[in-house]
Scaffold this motif. Structure first.
Motif, short mmCIF file in Angstrom:
data_model
loop_
_atom_site.label_atom_id
_atom_site.label_comp_id
_atom_site.label_asym_id
_atom_site.label_seq_id
_atom_site.Cartn_x
_atom_site.Cartn_y
_atom_site.Cartn_z
N TYR A 1 -4.18 4.07 -1.71
CA TYR A 1 -5.27 4.57 -0.88
C TYR A 1 -5.16 6.08 -0.79
O TYR A 1 -4.11 6.67 -1.09
CB TYR A 1 -5.20 3.96 0.53
CG TYR A 1 -5.64 2.51 0.63
CD1 TYR A 1 -5.84 1.71 -0.50
CD2 TYR A 1 -5.85 1.92 1.87
CE1 TYR A 1 -6.23 0.38 -0.40
CE2 TYR A 1 -6.25 0.59 1.99
CZ TYR A 1 -6.44 -0.17 0.84
OH TYR A 1 -6.83 -1.48 0.95
N GLY A 2 -6.23 6.71 -0.31
CA GLY A 2 -6.26 8.16 -0.26
C GLY A 2 -5.37 8.79 0.79
O GLY A 2 -4.96 9.94 0.66
N GLY A 3 -5.02 8.03 1.83
CA GLY A 3 -4.18 8.58 2.90
C GLY A 3 -3.51 7.47 3.68
O GLY A 3 -3.87 6.29 3.57
N TYR A 4 -2.52 7.85 4.48
CA TYR A 4 -1.77 6.86 5.26
C TYR A 4 -2.66 6.16 6.29
O TYR A 4 -2.48 4.98 6.57
CB TYR A 4 -0.58 7.52 5.95
CG TYR A 4 0.48 7.99 5.00
CD1 TYR A 4 1.20 7.08 4.23
CD2 TYR A 4 0.77 9.34 4.84
CE1 TYR A 4 2.18 7.50 3.34
CE2 TYR A 4 1.74 9.77 3.96
CZ TYR A 4 2.44 8.86 3.20
OH TYR A 4 3.39 9.27 2.32
N CYS B 1 0.82 -1.21 0.00
CA CYS B 1 0.00 0.00 0.00
C CYS B 1 0.86 1.27 0.00
O CYS B 1 1.90 1.33 0.66
CB CYS B 1 -0.90 0.01 1.23
SG CYS B 1 -2.14 1.33 1.22
N SER B 2 0.41 2.25 -0.75
CA SER B 2 1.01 3.58 -0.68
C SER B 2 -0.10 4.59 -0.94
O SER B 2 -1.22 4.23 -1.32
CB SER B 2 2.13 3.75 -1.71
OG SER B 2 1.62 3.70 -3.03
N VAL B 3 0.21 5.87 -0.71
CA VAL B 3 -0.78 6.93 -0.86
C VAL B 3 -0.82 7.40 -2.31
O VAL B 3 0.21 7.48 -2.98
CB VAL B 3 -0.44 8.10 0.09
CG1 VAL B 3 -1.35 9.29 -0.18
CG2 VAL B 3 -0.57 7.66 1.53
N THR B 4 -2.00 7.70 -2.79
CA THR B 4 -2.16 8.18 -4.16
C THR B 4 -1.23 9.36 -4.44
O THR B 4 -1.17 10.31 -3.67
CB THR B 4 -3.62 8.61 -4.40
OG1 THR B 4 -4.48 7.50 -4.14
CG2 THR B 4 -3.81 9.08 -5.83
N GLY B 5 -0.50 9.27 -5.53
CA GLY B 5 0.43 10.32 -5.91
C GLY B 5 1.86 10.07 -5.46
O GLY B 5 2.78 10.72 -5.94
N SER B 6 2.05 9.11 -4.56
CA SER B 6 3.40 8.76 -4.10
C SER B 6 4.06 7.82 -5.09
O SER B 6 3.41 7.00 -5.74
CB SER B 6 3.33 8.10 -2.72
OG SER B 6 4.58 7.55 -2.36
N THR B 7 5.39 7.91 -5.19
CA THR B 7 6.14 7.01 -6.07
C THR B 7 6.83 5.89 -5.31
O THR B 7 7.51 5.06 -5.91
CB THR B 7 7.21 7.81 -6.85
OG1 THR B 7 8.12 8.42 -5.91
CG2 THR B 7 6.57 8.88 -7.72
#
Length: 282
Positions: free
Chosen positions: A179-182, A155-161
């Motif tokens: 996902y939308g947030g941590y 899992c990582s936050v949307t927009g993260s690489t």
């Protein structure tokens, strides 16, 4: 003669007006902490407000986290008491613009020093060496190496690489979930909907240290990248040298170690020792 007398009076009024305006300009500069020399009425500082352990706005309206503690220490060294600080949210995409416009005097917001960013702003520090890592459940025993993430739900936050970096370089069969947030990733991790969460270890430690999550998660300690957190200032600002002096003092008097323990301690974060000023680890 009458005309000359009126003109002279008008000139006198104009001179007084200009003098008052000049005094007012000095006050405005101090209100904004514009000179960066300390002693002004206010100083504006950019931080994250949604990263527990680093920069978070609490329900009480107060701000807490390692970056907040570092920024408060630096501000005091510049001549500003905590009550004179104006905290401003510095979203990742807005940081360079905020500095260029003078919205803030400096930014301490998990702001990694990179060659690209140094073209636009100057950095004091670094004041923390973080690494990309993963967070797993406390009872997880099957993920001992990044390659073990193959076929795992990451899992990582949307927009993260971050997750994509692992997929591209270390675990090509990892199943990536955004996902939308941590907090959503943490809930998924707790409920076993995902197997791991990835981003900077400092951010992961901050979340794991929160009261609701203590004892439920652990850092894997993979150290997949080096993230040198610096304090951003406007290009060419004399604040860089002053902030560097303050950071050195913070390390020397033990305040840096205390801030690490206060904010990351419950997560058993194995932090790197305080980096030397100007020593950016590639």
């Amino acid at each position: 003669m009458k005309l000359r007398k009126v003109s002279a009076a008008a000139a006198a009024v104009l001179a007084l007006s200009l003098a008052a305006t000049a005094c007012g300009s000095d006050d405005d500069s101090n209100d904004k902490g514009g000179s960066g020399s300390g002693g002004g009425k206010k100083i504006a500082i950019g931080i994250k407000i949604d990263q527990p352990g680093l920069g978070q706005k609490l329900p009480s309206g107060k701000y807490a986290g390692f970056d907040v503690d570092v920024a408060t220490y630096v501000a005091k060294a510049l001549g500003y008491e905590p009550g004179q600080i104006q905290w401003k949210e510095a979203k990742s995409a807005d940081r360079e613009t905020m500095l260029a416009r003078g919205d803030v005097q400096f930014i301490a917001a998990s702001y990694s020093i990179t060659d690209e960013r140094e073209q636009k702003v100057d950095f004091a520090g670094p004041y923390l060496l973080a690494h990309q890592d993963i967070l797993v459940r406390a009872d997880e025993s099957g993920i001992k190496d990044p390659k073990d993430l193959n076929s795992k739900k990451l899992c990582s936050v949307t927009g993260s690489t971050s997750a994509q970096n692992i997929h591209d370089k270390l675990a090509p069969k990892a199943q990536l979930l955004e996902y939308g947030g941590y907090s959503e990733c943490l809930t998924g991790l707790e409920n076993k909907a995902v197997d791991a969460l990835t981003t900077d270890d400092s951010i992961l430690a901050g979340y794991a240290a929160q009261k609701d999550f203590q004892g439920k998660f652990k850092l894997a300690g993979f150290k997949m990248t080096n993230e040198n957190y610096g304090i951003g200032v406007k290009k060419g600002s004399d604040l860089k040298a002053k902030i560097n002096d303050a950071l050195k003092k913070m390390v020397d008097d033990g305040s840096w170690d205390k801030a690490v323990k206060d904010n990351f301690g419950p997560a058993n974060y194995k932090n790197e020792k305080a980096p030397k000023i100007g020593d950016v680890v590639k």
